[in-house]
Design a protein around this motif. Structure first.
Motif, mmCIF file in Angstrom:
data_model
loop_
_atom_site.group_PDB
_atom_site.id
_atom_site.type_symbol
_atom_site.label_atom_id
_atom_site.label_comp_id
_atom_site.label_asym_id
_atom_site.label_seq_id
_atom_site.Cartn_x
_atom_site.Cartn_y
_atom_site.Cartn_z
ATOM 1 N N SER A 11 -3.031 21.281 2.537
ATOM 2 C CA SER A 11 -2.708 19.998 1.939
ATOM 3 C C SER A 11 -2.500 20.174 0.435
ATOM 4 N N PHE A 12 -1.424 19.576 -0.104
ATOM 5 C CA PHE A 12 -1.135 19.659 -1.540
ATOM 6 C C PHE A 12 -1.105 18.260 -2.143
ATOM 7 N N VAL A 13 -1.648 18.131 -3.349
ATOM 8 C CA VAL A 13 -1.621 16.846 -4.042
ATOM 9 C C VAL A 13 -0.450 16.839 -5.017
ATOM 10 N N VAL A 14 0.339 15.770 -4.985
ATOM 11 C CA VAL A 14 1.438 15.624 -5.938
ATOM 12 C C VAL A 14 0.827 15.331 -7.309
ATOM 13 N N SER A 15 1.121 16.188 -8.295
ATOM 14 C CA SER A 15 0.447 16.087 -9.596
ATOM 15 C C SER A 15 1.376 15.617 -10.711
ATOM 16 N N LYS A 37 2.470 10.054 -7.558
ATOM 17 C CA LYS A 37 1.443 10.979 -8.020
ATOM 18 C C LYS A 37 0.153 10.708 -7.243
ATOM 19 N N GLY A 38 -0.510 11.785 -6.824
ATOM 20 C CA GLY A 38 -1.756 11.626 -6.073
ATOM 21 C C GLY A 38 -1.569 11.650 -4.567
ATOM 22 N N THR A 39 -0.295 11.542 -4.119
ATOM 23 C CA THR A 39 -0.025 11.591 -2.676
ATOM 24 C C THR A 39 -0.381 12.974 -2.133
ATOM 25 N N LYS A 40 -0.998 12.990 -0.957
ATOM 26 C CA LYS A 40 -1.292 14.267 -0.313
ATOM 27 C C LYS A 40 -0.172 14.583 0.669
ATOM 28 N N VAL A 41 0.383 15.780 0.546
ATOM 29 C CA VAL A 41 1.475 16.160 1.440
ATOM 30 C C VAL A 41 1.196 17.514 2.088
ATOM 31 N N LEU A 42 1.874 17.732 3.205
ATOM 32 C CA LEU A 42 1.880 19.046 3.841
ATOM 33 C C LEU A 42 3.253 19.650 3.608
ATOM 34 N N ASN A 61 9.767 21.283 1.590
ATOM 35 C CA ASN A 61 10.016 20.117 2.431
ATOM 36 C C ASN A 61 8.659 19.585 2.855
ATOM 37 N N THR A 62 8.393 18.313 2.543
ATOM 38 C CA THR A 62 7.039 17.809 2.730
ATOM 39 C C THR A 62 6.972 16.664 3.742
ATOM 40 N N THR A 63 5.802 16.545 4.333
ATOM 41 C CA THR A 63 5.509 15.405 5.203
ATOM 42 C C THR A 63 4.182 14.814 4.746
ATOM 43 N N SER A 64 3.882 13.628 5.198
ATOM 44 C CA SER A 64 2.561 13.061 4.947
ATOM 45 C C SER A 64 1.580 13.809 5.842
ATOM 46 N N GLU A 65 0.290 13.573 5.606
ATOM 47 C CA GLU A 65 -0.701 14.274 6.427
ATOM 48 C C GLU A 65 -0.614 13.853 7.891
ATOM 49 N N SER A 66 -0.053 12.667 8.135
ATOM 50 C CA SER A 66 0.093 12.245 9.530
ATOM 51 C C SER A 66 1.403 12.754 10.128
ATOM 52 N N GLY A 67 2.198 13.448 9.306
ATOM 53 C CA GLY A 67 3.388 14.103 9.856
ATOM 54 C C GLY A 67 4.699 13.375 9.636
ATOM 55 N N SER A 68 4.687 12.211 8.955
ATOM 56 C CA SER A 68 5.973 11.535 8.746
ATOM 57 C C SER A 68 6.707 12.150 7.552
ATOM 58 N N ASP A 69 8.011 12.160 7.655
ATOM 59 C CA ASP A 69 8.858 12.842 6.684
ATOM 60 C C ASP A 69 8.715 12.259 5.280
ATOM 61 N N VAL A 70 8.532 13.089 4.271
ATOM 62 C CA VAL A 70 8.501 12.636 2.871
ATOM 63 C C VAL A 70 9.749 13.128 2.137
ATOM 64 N N SER A 74 10.432 19.779 -5.826
ATOM 65 C CA SER A 74 10.103 21.053 -6.465
ATOM 66 C C SER A 74 8.614 21.333 -6.299
ATOM 67 N N THR A 75 8.269 22.587 -6.033
ATOM 68 C CA THR A 75 6.843 22.930 -5.897
ATOM 69 C C THR A 75 6.113 22.817 -7.232
ATOM 70 N N ARG A 76 6.877 22.685 -8.329
ATOM 71 C CA ARG A 76 6.247 22.472 -9.643
ATOM 72 C C ARG A 76 5.568 21.113 -9.699
ATOM 73 N N ASN A 77 5.953 20.216 -8.823
ATOM 74 C CA ASN A 77 5.361 18.877 -8.799
ATOM 75 C C ASN A 77 4.039 18.833 -8.042
ATOM 76 N N LEU A 78 3.678 19.954 -7.424
ATOM 77 C CA LEU A 78 2.451 19.991 -6.631
ATOM 78 C C LEU A 78 1.330 20.638 -7.432
ATOM 79 N N GLN A 79 0.105 20.130 -7.248
ATOM 80 C CA GLN A 79 -1.037 20.673 -7.965
ATOM 81 C C GLN A 79 -1.147 22.180 -7.703
ATOM 82 N N GLY A 80 -1.253 22.955 -8.780
ATOM 83 C CA GLY A 80 -1.324 24.410 -8.645
ATOM 84 C C GLY A 80 0.037 25.068 -8.751
#
Ligand SMILES: [Zn+2]
Length: 253
Positions: A11-15, A37-42, A61-70, A74-80
């Motif tokens: 799980s990645f947090v949008v930072s 910001k703060g959304t958790k994505v897979l 390419n991200t989805t919500s934790e429940s699997g719906s398409d987001v 850019s991976t630069r937008n993800l925490q870490g």
């Protein structure tokens, strides 16, 4: 040996507060849509785009934790910023080309073809290391993280062709080229050598943590005067550990 990219199932947090969704048919293009910001994505899939001669920008390419398409972002937008995430396996295959992209060398000797794994480095560029080095490296990263220490690399594997290019640039005195060993002779052609971002070297918290713990993961210092240069060599590491040092025999300062 099986390989799964490290981001799968994580799980990645949008930072970033302006994490734009990209056009799936043209990742270079941003859309007006943002992921809050703060959304958790897979992350389900990763693609890269070249941004220069060496670097590539990574998109997820991200989805919500429940699997719906987001959507793609850019991976630069993800925490870490995706640092230390592994991407593709580059298999050794059946090539016999001793100067090919998977050919490993050490001190002028051809070692063989190695399976390589792509990994995001400290500067968000994509490096490679051998498949056998990745697992202990990531275990070391996790252990360091638990101790509040960020371990990331600046440099990994270099192919024969890449080293050849660096050497020629150096020989010709081209701008931007530094001292480089001839192809086959670089200690970064073995796939087990990593330059770790120790920001200054001996005495920094990262270096001190590595000096104390890296040998337990099979990593050992192998070049005098280069506190950033570590190699995955469990045998040499075990010997060093037994002697209470993080350096292989003959290595000073
Ligand atoms: Zn090095």
């Amino acid at each position: 040996m099986a390989f799964n990219p490290s981001f799968i199932g994580k799980s990645f947090v949008v930072s970033d507060s302006d994490a734009r969704i990209r056009d799936p048919n043209n990742l270079a293009a941003v859309t007006p849509k943002v992921i809050l910001k703060g959304t958790k994505v897979l992350v389900t899939e990763v693609k890269t785009l070249p941004t220069g001669s060496k670097s590539r920008m990574v998109f997820a390419n991200t989805t919500s934790e429940s699997g719906s398409d987001v959507g793609w972002t850019s991976t630069r937008n993800l925490q870490g910023s995706f640092i230390n995430e592994t991407l593709d396996l580059l298999p050794a295959g059946t090539s016999v080309d001793q100067k090919g992209p998977n050919a490993a060398w050490s001190h002028g000797d051809f070692l063989g073809q190695v399976d390589l794994v792509e990994i995001v480095d400290n500067g968000l560029e994509i490096e490679r290391m051998t498949l056998t080095t990745v697992e202990p490296y990531l275990m070391m990263v996790e252990a360091a993280k638990a101790a509040g220490i960020s371990v990331a690399i600046n440099s990994g594997f270099r192919s024969y062709g890449e080293q050849d290019l660096l050497f020629r640039g150096f020989k010709q005195g081209l701008p931007g080229f530094n001292l480089a060993a001839p192809p086959g002779m670089s200690n970064h052609q073995n796939g087990i050598a990593l330059d770790i971002a120790v920001s200054g070297g001996a005495g920094t918290p990262v270096y001190n943590w590595l000096a104390k713990n890296a040998t337990s993961f099979g990593f050992v210092r192998t070049v005098s005067g280069e506190p950033w240069h570590w190699e995955f060599d469990p045998k040499k590491a075990a010997t060093a550990k037994a002697q209470g040092t993080c350096k292989a025999a003959g290595i000073s300062n």
